[in-house]
Design a protein around this motif. Structure first.
Motif, short mmCIF file in Angstrom:
data_model
loop_
_atom_site.label_atom_id
_atom_site.label_comp_id
_atom_site.label_asym_id
_atom_site.label_seq_id
_atom_site.Cartn_x
_atom_site.Cartn_y
_atom_site.Cartn_z
N PHE A 170 -6.56 -1.44 0.28
CA PHE A 170 -6.73 -0.11 -0.32
C PHE A 170 -5.68 0.14 -1.39
O PHE A 170 -5.99 0.63 -2.49
CB PHE A 170 -6.63 0.94 0.79
CG PHE A 170 -6.81 2.36 0.34
CD1 PHE A 170 -8.00 2.78 -0.26
CD2 PHE A 170 -5.81 3.31 0.53
CE1 PHE A 170 -8.18 4.10 -0.66
CE2 PHE A 170 -5.99 4.62 0.14
CZ PHE A 170 -7.17 5.03 -0.46
N MET A 171 -4.41 -0.21 -1.10
CA MET A 171 -3.33 0.09 -2.04
C MET A 171 -3.44 -0.72 -3.33
O MET A 171 -2.85 -0.35 -4.35
CB MET A 171 -1.96 -0.12 -1.37
CG MET A 171 -1.60 0.91 -0.32
SD MET A 171 -1.68 2.64 -0.88
CE MET A 171 -0.34 2.68 -2.07
N SER A 172 -4.20 -1.82 -3.29
CA SER A 172 -4.36 -2.61 -4.52
C SER A 172 -5.12 -1.79 -5.59
O SER A 172 -5.13 -2.15 -6.76
CB SER A 172 -5.09 -3.93 -4.22
OG SER A 172 -6.43 -3.66 -3.88
N ARG A 173 -5.72 -0.68 -5.19
CA ARG A 173 -6.41 0.19 -6.15
C ARG A 173 -5.44 1.08 -6.92
O ARG A 173 -5.86 1.80 -7.84
CB ARG A 173 -7.41 1.09 -5.42
CG ARG A 173 -8.44 0.30 -4.64
CD ARG A 173 -9.33 1.20 -3.83
NE ARG A 173 -10.16 2.04 -4.68
CZ ARG A 173 -11.28 2.64 -4.27
NH1 ARG A 173 -11.70 2.46 -3.04
NH2 ARG A 173 -11.96 3.40 -5.08
N ARG A 177 -3.93 -5.01 6.92
CA ARG A 177 -4.88 -5.66 6.00
C ARG A 177 -5.70 -4.60 5.26
O ARG A 177 -5.89 -4.67 4.05
CB ARG A 177 -5.79 -6.60 6.80
CG ARG A 177 -6.32 -7.76 5.99
CD ARG A 177 -7.12 -8.74 6.85
NE ARG A 177 -6.35 -9.27 7.98
CZ ARG A 177 -6.75 -9.21 9.25
NH1 ARG A 177 -7.90 -8.67 9.59
NH2 ARG A 177 -6.00 -9.73 10.22
N ALA A 178 -6.17 -3.62 6.00
CA ALA A 178 -6.98 -2.56 5.39
C ALA A 178 -6.16 -1.76 4.37
O ALA A 178 -6.64 -1.43 3.28
CB ALA A 178 -7.54 -1.64 6.47
N VAL A 179 -4.89 -1.47 4.72
CA VAL A 179 -4.05 -0.67 3.81
C VAL A 179 -3.67 -1.50 2.57
O VAL A 179 -3.68 -0.99 1.44
CB VAL A 179 -2.78 -0.17 4.54
CG1 VAL A 179 -1.87 0.58 3.57
CG2 VAL A 179 -3.16 0.74 5.71
N LEU A 220 4.27 -4.17 4.93
CA LEU A 220 3.64 -3.80 3.65
C LEU A 220 4.67 -3.53 2.54
O LEU A 220 4.33 -2.96 1.50
CB LEU A 220 2.77 -2.55 3.84
CG LEU A 220 1.54 -2.72 4.75
CD1 LEU A 220 0.90 -1.38 5.09
CD2 LEU A 220 0.50 -3.64 4.08
N ALA A 221 5.92 -3.94 2.78
CA ALA A 221 6.97 -3.63 1.80
C ALA A 221 6.73 -4.33 0.47
O ALA A 221 7.23 -3.89 -0.57
CB ALA A 221 8.34 -4.01 2.36
N ASP A 222 5.94 -5.41 0.47
CA ASP A 222 5.64 -6.09 -0.80
C ASP A 222 4.49 -5.41 -1.54
O ASP A 222 4.15 -5.81 -2.66
CB ASP A 222 5.28 -7.56 -0.53
CG ASP A 222 4.04 -7.68 0.34
OD1 ASP A 222 3.91 -6.90 1.30
OD2 ASP A 222 3.19 -8.55 0.05
N VAL A 223 3.88 -4.40 -0.92
CA VAL A 223 2.66 -3.80 -1.48
C VAL A 223 2.96 -2.46 -2.17
O VAL A 223 2.41 -2.14 -3.22
CB VAL A 223 1.64 -3.56 -0.34
CG1 VAL A 223 0.42 -2.80 -0.83
CG2 VAL A 223 1.22 -4.88 0.28
N CYS A 224 3.81 -1.65 -1.56
CA CYS A 224 4.05 -0.29 -2.07
C CYS A 224 5.38 0.22 -1.53
O CYS A 224 6.02 -0.42 -0.69
CB CYS A 224 2.91 0.65 -1.65
SG CYS A 224 2.63 0.70 0.14
#
Ligand code: MLT
Length: 260
Positions: free
Chosen positions: A254-257, A249-251, A37-41
């Motif tokens: 969620f983090m896209s919010r 996938r779920a995180v 998830l390093a590309d997400v947050c």
């Protein structure tokens, strides 16, 4: 007093997601999320007192103290607001953090955890574990605990993960196990608190979680004003390790919010 030298692993950029591990593990359990998830947050996964590379410190502590440790670290990192995620014991600490530092939270992720206190028999088992670990160390726990932490699919299909979790437990400092069991036994009931949590909340649960089962997760979602449920297939209590793709996938969703 917050503890000095709170060890943590950090990966990624953007909105901060602080991650609190399960008992009796460490930030190492979040490696599949740190990698995926390093590309997400920006993830900051801490070792709570006595676990991983964080010292236990001298005194008994409460879960509120662990919440204070986390917020102290966030202060030192210059992070004003963050999303907070915890799995099982980490979820209890996340709820303690929400109780004490609500204005610091952007969102909450509660995985394989519960808001209520222990039933009397479960509380009694904690004191039995304390006595056993005081007398014999973590060997017995390392043999028995993976059977309740991991789901039946994992136990049948991922023997290497069963062995890894067992090895983690075996090398945990017995004093850390004892201190955490005491703190969890004394934790307050957070059930009524759920209705006060306004931030977006993701409740995640492994469909084979026998310790904090899906029905309890669904009940939490009903009590939370702004929550959604993600059921992770083929996973037990350590859903982030047992089926990381589903958990991530779920995180990710969620983090896209919470854009940076
Ligand atoms: C955990 O996974 O953190 C434990 O199951 C929590 C507990 O003992 O209640």
């Amino acid at each position: 007093m917050p503890i000095e030298n709170l060890n943590y692993r950090e990966r990624g950029g953007g909105t901060t997601l602080a991650l609190l591990h399960a008992f009796p593990l460490s930030s190492e359990m979040w490696e599949p999320q740190l990698a995926g998830l390093a590309d997400v947050c920006r993830m900051v996964a801490v070792d709570m007192r006595g676990f991983g590379r964080t010292p236990l410190g001298g005194e008994a502590y409460s879960l509120d103290d662990l919440a204070g440790d986390l917020v102290d670290l966030m202060d030192r990192l210059g992070v004003e607001r963050f999303v907070l995620g915890g799995l099982s014991m980490g979820g209890y600490v996340a709820l303690a953090c929400q109780r004490r530092f609500d204005d610091r939270l952007q969102g909450l992720l509660l995985a394989d955890t519960r808001a209520g206190v222990d039933a009397p028999a479960a509380r009694e088992r904690r004191y039995q574990t304390i006595a056993q670990v005081e007398a014999h160390g973590t060997g017995e726990l390392s043999r028995t605990m993976p059977g309740s932490l991991l789901g039946k699919t994992t136990q049948a299909q991922q023997p290497e993960l069963v062995a890894r979790v067992s090895a983690w437990i075996e090398r945990t400092d017995p004093a850390a196990v004892i201190a955490a069991q005491r703190a969890m036994a004394e934790r307050p009931d957070a059930t009524a608190q759920l209705a006060t949590i306004q931030v977006p909340t993701l409740v995640i649960v492994g469909e084979e979680d026998a310790l904090s089962p899906p029905a309890e997760a669904a009940a939490m979602v009903r009590d939370l004003p702004n929550a959604q449920l993600a059921l992770i297939p083929r996973a037990g209590h350590l859903s982030n390790l047992e089926y990381p793709e589903g958990f991530n996938r779920a995180v990710r969703d969620f983090m896209s919010r919470f854009p940076a």
